[in-house]
Write an enzyme that holds these catalytic residues in place. Sequence first.
Site, PDB file in Angstrom:
ATOM      1  N   CYS A   1     -17.752  30.503  -4.334  1.00 48.92           N
ATOM      2  CA  CYS A   1     -19.191  30.772  -4.559  1.00 48.92           C
ATOM      3  C   CYS A   1     -20.040  30.406  -3.347  1.00 48.92           C
ATOM      4  O   CYS A   1     -21.269  30.489  -3.402  1.00 48.92           O
ATOM      5  CB  CYS A   1     -19.669  29.979  -5.784  1.00 48.92           C
ATOM      6  SG  CYS A   1     -19.862  28.223  -5.427  1.00 48.92           S
TER       7      CYS A   1
ATOM      8  N   CYS B   1     -15.738  22.202  -4.920  1.00 44.64           N
ATOM      9  CA  CYS B   1     -17.076  22.800  -4.864  1.00 44.64           C
ATOM     10  C   CYS B   1     -18.070  21.829  -5.495  1.00 44.64           C
ATOM     11  O   CYS B   1     -17.766  21.157  -6.472  1.00 44.64           O
ATOM     12  CB  CYS B   1     -17.067  24.119  -5.646  1.00 44.64           C
ATOM     13  SG  CYS B   1     -18.682  24.882  -5.728  1.00 44.64           S
TER      14      CYS B   1
ATOM     15  N   GLN C   1      -3.743   3.559  -3.560  1.00 37.39           N
ATOM     16  CA  GLN C   1      -5.156   3.816  -3.281  1.00 37.39           C
ATOM     17  C   GLN C   1      -5.284   4.797  -2.117  1.00 37.39           C
ATOM     18  O   GLN C   1      -6.366   5.270  -1.822  1.00 37.39           O
ATOM     19  CB  GLN C   1      -5.885   2.519  -2.911  1.00 37.39           C
ATOM     20  CG  GLN C   1      -5.857   1.440  -3.974  1.00 37.39           C
ATOM     21  CD  GLN C   1      -6.382   0.127  -3.436  1.00 37.39           C
ATOM     22  OE1 GLN C   1      -7.568  -0.160  -3.512  1.00 37.39           O
ATOM     23  NE2 GLN C   1      -5.497  -0.674  -2.859  1.00 37.39           N
TER      24      GLN C   1
ATOM     25  N   HIS D   1      -7.034   7.160  -5.981  1.00 33.63           N
ATOM     26  CA  HIS D   1      -8.276   7.532  -5.289  1.00 33.63           C
ATOM     27  C   HIS D   1      -8.236   8.974  -4.836  1.00 33.63           C
ATOM     28  O   HIS D   1      -9.060   9.410  -4.040  1.00 33.63           O
ATOM     29  CB  HIS D   1      -8.522   6.599  -4.090  1.00 33.63           C
ATOM     30  CG  HIS D   1      -8.876   5.207  -4.527  1.00 33.63           C
ATOM     31  ND1 HIS D   1      -8.966   4.158  -3.642  1.00 33.63           N
ATOM     32  CD2 HIS D   1      -9.145   4.680  -5.748  1.00 33.63           C
ATOM     33  CE1 HIS D   1      -9.278   3.051  -4.297  1.00 33.63           C
ATOM     34  NE2 HIS D   1      -9.382   3.343  -5.573  1.00 33.63           N
TER      35      HIS D   1
ATOM     36  N   CYS E   1       4.607  -4.373   6.694  1.00 32.85           N
ATOM     37  CA  CYS E   1       5.377  -3.970   5.496  1.00 32.85           C
ATOM     38  C   CYS E   1       6.469  -2.969   5.845  1.00 32.85           C
ATOM     39  O   CYS E   1       7.461  -2.841   5.118  1.00 32.85           O
ATOM     40  CB  CYS E   1       4.455  -3.421   4.414  1.00 32.85           C
ATOM     41  SG  CYS E   1       3.546  -1.942   4.853  1.00 32.85           S
TER      42      CYS E   1
ATOM     43  N   ASN F   1       1.826  -8.188   3.228  1.00 34.19           N
ATOM     44  CA  ASN F   1       0.640  -7.888   4.022  1.00 34.19           C
ATOM     45  C   ASN F   1       0.815  -8.476   5.420  1.00 34.19           C
ATOM     46  O   ASN F   1       1.523  -9.455   5.601  1.00 34.19           O
ATOM     47  CB  ASN F   1      -0.605  -8.475   3.336  1.00 34.19           C
ATOM     48  CG  ASN F   1      -1.885  -7.809   3.824  1.00 34.19           C
ATOM     49  OD1 ASN F   1      -2.107  -7.679   5.019  1.00 34.19           O
ATOM     50  ND2 ASN F   1      -2.703  -7.341   2.885  1.00 34.19           N
TER      51      ASN F   1
HETATM   52  C1  BV8 Z   1     -14.959   2.676 -10.397  1.00 30.73           C
HETATM   53  C2  BV8 Z   1     -12.609   6.790  -1.035  1.00 30.73           C
HETATM   54  C3  BV8 Z   1     -15.992   2.950 -12.514  1.00 30.73           C
HETATM   55  C4  BV8 Z   1     -11.286   7.423  -0.870  1.00 30.73           C
HETATM   56  C5  BV8 Z   1     -12.674   4.467  -1.619  1.00 30.73           C
HETATM   57  C6  BV8 Z   1     -14.830  -3.993 -11.063  1.00 30.73           C
HETATM   58  C7  BV8 Z   1     -14.194  -3.004 -11.807  1.00 30.73           C
HETATM   59  C8  BV8 Z   1     -14.402  -1.659 -11.519  1.00 30.73           C
HETATM   60  C9  BV8 Z   1     -15.237  -1.292 -10.463  1.00 30.73           C
HETATM   61  C10 BV8 Z   1     -15.839  -2.262  -9.705  1.00 30.73           C
HETATM   62  C11 BV8 Z   1     -15.637  -3.613 -10.006  1.00 30.73           C
HETATM   63  N1  BV8 Z   1     -16.344  -4.348  -9.092  1.00 30.73           N
HETATM   64  C12 BV8 Z   1     -16.967  -3.509  -8.230  1.00 30.73           C
HETATM   65  C13 BV8 Z   1     -16.703  -2.234  -8.592  1.00 30.73           C
HETATM   66  C14 BV8 Z   1     -17.244  -1.033  -7.930  1.00 30.73           C
HETATM   67  C15 BV8 Z   1     -16.363  -0.513  -6.815  1.00 30.73           C
HETATM   68  C16 BV8 Z   1     -15.771  -1.608  -5.944  1.00 30.73           C
HETATM   69  O1  BV8 Z   1     -14.610  -1.940  -6.080  1.00 30.73           O
HETATM   70  N2  BV8 Z   1     -16.584  -2.102  -5.029  1.00 30.73           N
HETATM   71  C17 BV8 Z   1     -16.095  -3.118  -4.099  1.00 30.73           C
HETATM   72  C18 BV8 Z   1     -16.660  -2.808  -2.711  1.00 30.73           C
HETATM   73  C19 BV8 Z   1     -16.512  -4.476  -4.628  1.00 30.73           C
HETATM   74  N3  BV8 Z   1     -15.279   0.290  -7.354  1.00 30.73           N
HETATM   75  C20 BV8 Z   1     -15.529   1.581  -7.605  1.00 30.73           C
HETATM   76  O2  BV8 Z   1     -16.629   2.098  -7.466  1.00 30.73           O
HETATM   77  C21 BV8 Z   1     -14.379   2.436  -8.118  1.00 30.73           C
HETATM   78  N4  BV8 Z   1     -14.868   3.210  -9.204  1.00 30.73           N
HETATM   79  O3  BV8 Z   1     -14.509   1.624 -10.724  1.00 30.73           O
HETATM   80  O4  BV8 Z   1     -15.630   3.501 -11.250  1.00 30.73           O
HETATM   81  C22 BV8 Z   1     -16.234   4.104 -13.411  1.00 30.73           C
HETATM   82  C23 BV8 Z   1     -15.594   4.095 -14.641  1.00 30.73           C
HETATM   83  C24 BV8 Z   1     -15.862   5.150 -15.506  1.00 30.73           C
HETATM   84  C25 BV8 Z   1     -16.713   6.195 -15.126  1.00 30.73           C
HETATM   85  C26 BV8 Z   1     -17.331   6.170 -13.867  1.00 30.73           C
HETATM   86  C27 BV8 Z   1     -17.101   5.121 -12.996  1.00 30.73           C
HETATM   87  C28 BV8 Z   1     -13.933   3.459  -7.064  1.00 30.73           C
HETATM   88  C29 BV8 Z   1     -13.190   2.808  -5.961  1.00 30.73           C
HETATM   89  C30 BV8 Z   1     -12.689   3.896  -4.993  1.00 30.73           C
HETATM   90  C31 BV8 Z   1     -13.564   3.889  -3.801  1.00 30.73           C
HETATM   91  N5  BV8 Z   1     -13.065   4.830  -2.805  1.00 30.73           N
HETATM   92  N6  BV8 Z   1     -12.498   5.379  -0.681  1.00 30.73           N
HETATM   93  C32 BV8 Z   1     -10.963   7.410   0.582  1.00 30.73           C
HETATM   94  O5  BV8 Z   1     -11.789   7.899   1.347  1.00 30.73           O
HETATM   95  O6  BV8 Z   1      -9.879   6.917   0.926  1.00 30.73           O
HETATM   96  S1  BV8 Z   1     -12.435   2.840  -1.235  1.00 30.73           S
HETATM   97  C33 BV8 Z   1     -11.369   2.609   0.092  1.00 30.73           C
HETATM   98  O7  BV8 Z   1     -10.908   1.259  -0.037  1.00 30.73           O
HETATM   99  C34 BV8 Z   1     -10.102   3.444   0.101  1.00 30.73           C
HETATM  100  O8  BV8 Z   1      -9.956   4.271  -1.018  1.00 30.73           O
HETATM  101  C35 BV8 Z   1      -8.981   2.402   0.118  1.00 30.73           C
HETATM  102  O9  BV8 Z   1      -7.886   2.891  -0.504  1.00 30.73           O
HETATM  103  C36 BV8 Z   1      -9.629   1.318  -0.624  1.00 30.73           C
HETATM  104  C37 BV8 Z   1      -8.998  -0.056  -0.556  1.00 30.73           C
HETATM  105  O10 BV8 Z   1      -8.805  -0.433   0.787  1.00 30.73           O
HETATM  106  P1  BV8 Z   1      -7.326  -0.854   1.220  1.00 30.73           P
HETATM  107  O11 BV8 Z   1      -6.419   0.260   0.873  1.00 30.73           O
HETATM  108  O12 BV8 Z   1      -7.005  -2.191   0.673  1.00 30.73           O
HETATM  109  O13 BV8 Z   1      -7.451  -0.882   2.794  1.00 30.73           O
HETATM  110  P2  BV8 Z   1      -8.091  -2.028   3.701  1.00 30.73           P
HETATM  111  O14 BV8 Z   1      -8.322  -1.440   5.041  1.00 30.73           O
HETATM  112  O15 BV8 Z   1      -9.219  -2.673   2.960  1.00 30.73           O
HETATM  113  O16 BV8 Z   1      -6.924  -3.117   3.792  1.00 30.73           O
HETATM  114  C38 BV8 Z   1      -5.732  -2.798   4.500  1.00 30.73           C
HETATM  115  C39 BV8 Z   1      -4.820  -3.971   4.327  1.00 30.73           C
HETATM  116  O17 BV8 Z   1      -3.575  -3.663   4.941  1.00 30.73           O
HETATM  117  C40 BV8 Z   1      -5.335  -5.238   5.005  1.00 30.73           C
HETATM  118  O18 BV8 Z   1      -5.181  -6.336   4.123  1.00 30.73           O
HETATM  119  C41 BV8 Z   1      -4.413  -5.397   6.236  1.00 30.73           C
HETATM  120  O19 BV8 Z   1      -4.159  -6.767   6.535  1.00 30.73           O
HETATM  121  C42 BV8 Z   1      -3.153  -4.747   5.721  1.00 30.73           C
HETATM  122  N7  BV8 Z   1      -2.280  -4.183   6.745  1.00 30.73           N
HETATM  123  C43 BV8 Z   1      -2.632  -3.536   7.885  1.00 30.73           C
HETATM  124  N8  BV8 Z   1      -1.500  -3.127   8.520  1.00 30.73           N
HETATM  125  C44 BV8 Z   1      -0.439  -3.514   7.756  1.00 30.73           C
HETATM  126  C45 BV8 Z   1      -0.929  -4.189   6.625  1.00 30.73           C
HETATM  127  N9  BV8 Z   1      -0.123  -4.720   5.672  1.00 30.73           N
HETATM  128  C46 BV8 Z   1       1.215  -4.569   5.840  1.00 30.73           C
HETATM  129  N10 BV8 Z   1       1.772  -3.929   6.897  1.00 30.73           N
HETATM  130  C47 BV8 Z   1       0.983  -3.398   7.859  1.00 30.73           C
HETATM  131  N11 BV8 Z   1       1.554  -2.762   8.920  1.00 30.73           N
HETATM  132 ZN    ZN Z   2     -17.868  27.131  -5.895  1.00 30.92          ZN
END
Ligand code: BV8
Ligand code: ZN
Length: 314
Positions: A208, A161, A117, A153, A305, A287
Amino acid sequence: MSDSGALQPSRDMAEFKRVLNGAKNIIAVCGAGLSAASGIPTFRGAGGLWRKYKAMSLATPEAFAENPSLVWQFYHYRREKALLAEPNSAHDALAKFSIPAIRHQTAPGSSFAIITQNVDGLSVKAMDRVWKEHTQGNADADPEANAPLLEMHGRIFDVMCTSNFCGEVEYDKASPICEALGGTEEAVEKNAMDATIPKSKLPRCKKCNALARPGEFDDFSLEQTELLNSLEGVVWFGEQPINLDKNDELVAAADLCLVIGTSSTVYPAAMYAGLVQMQGGKVAVFNLDRSEGDDEADFLFLGPCEETLPEALG
Ligand code: BV8
Ligand code: ZN
């Protein structure tokens, strides 16, 4: 046994290695925690970026349309972090495991795929470097057999654009990407972003001159969407992640799913481990903290990790 009487995930690394040794099709589903040790802020949890801003307020086409200045500062900040970051030992462990000659020492005959992701490009960097070390830079060595990396992602350095008639995409690592964003990192850190940088000063398409964005715009015509889907861009909420059907194919074949550094709160990535388990496969969560659904996992290795993964895959 948890109070509900359900089985608790095992913490037994030797048992995990036995499962790994017998696995045939392995996938890794990765999140921001994989890059945390490289200095890239995570989204949720302690110090998480989303902690300051609601996820939906920054990573959606609507947010970009409403206030591109805010969204660009957020992405500029993360671009700058990614530019300074180097892969850590967890990226390297996955990169080594993606090479069959190395992987088959611990998981004989297995296939492997990394579904990330993360948009920071650090897994790509690690795989390139580890491959060169493994082949001693022998240009004829063919990485074709190595495990695929799917950046579902998108990639943060892809800039697209927003004009429906252009669709130009450029891989742009300029730092800063435009003058007006230079030096805004501190304001992002302090959650004191200036939401009024005029659009004319934000990144513009070199072809553009329309406003550019970090990711595909879902207003494109079908053929442009097809084109865009073949390109990588940053995928926002409500936008279709990249290569979903390839992900689904890999998940359907998997008998072992490693869930690495993700809060498992964003879909569809958050569904993959449960799907593997439903078809009889095993799930191992790596995690720092507890994460969504980890009590259903077969294995749970709590800790950084960058320490647990090299041990598990080595
Ligand atoms: C879509 C932009 C459909 C990129 C991001 C069911 C099915 C499908 C969709 C949905 C569904 N239910 C809800 C949805 C809608 C939505 C969604 O999931 N909403 C959530 C809030 C409920 N999903 C979508 O909209 C997705 N699109 O399904 O489209 C579709 C189909 C056809 C046609 C059109 C549309 C799109 C999802 C992508 C969203 N984009 N960001 C960017 O800027 O990066 S989301 C954002 O969260 C990032 O992309 C990131 O990758 C993602 C997940 O977060 P994590 O990577 O897990 O990071 P987080 O900080 O949360 O957690 C870090 C973890 O690491 C923690 O647990 C921590 O303890 C741990 N950690 C920390 N340090 C360490 C560690 N672990 C180990 N070692 C360490 N050292
Ligand atoms: Zn353009």
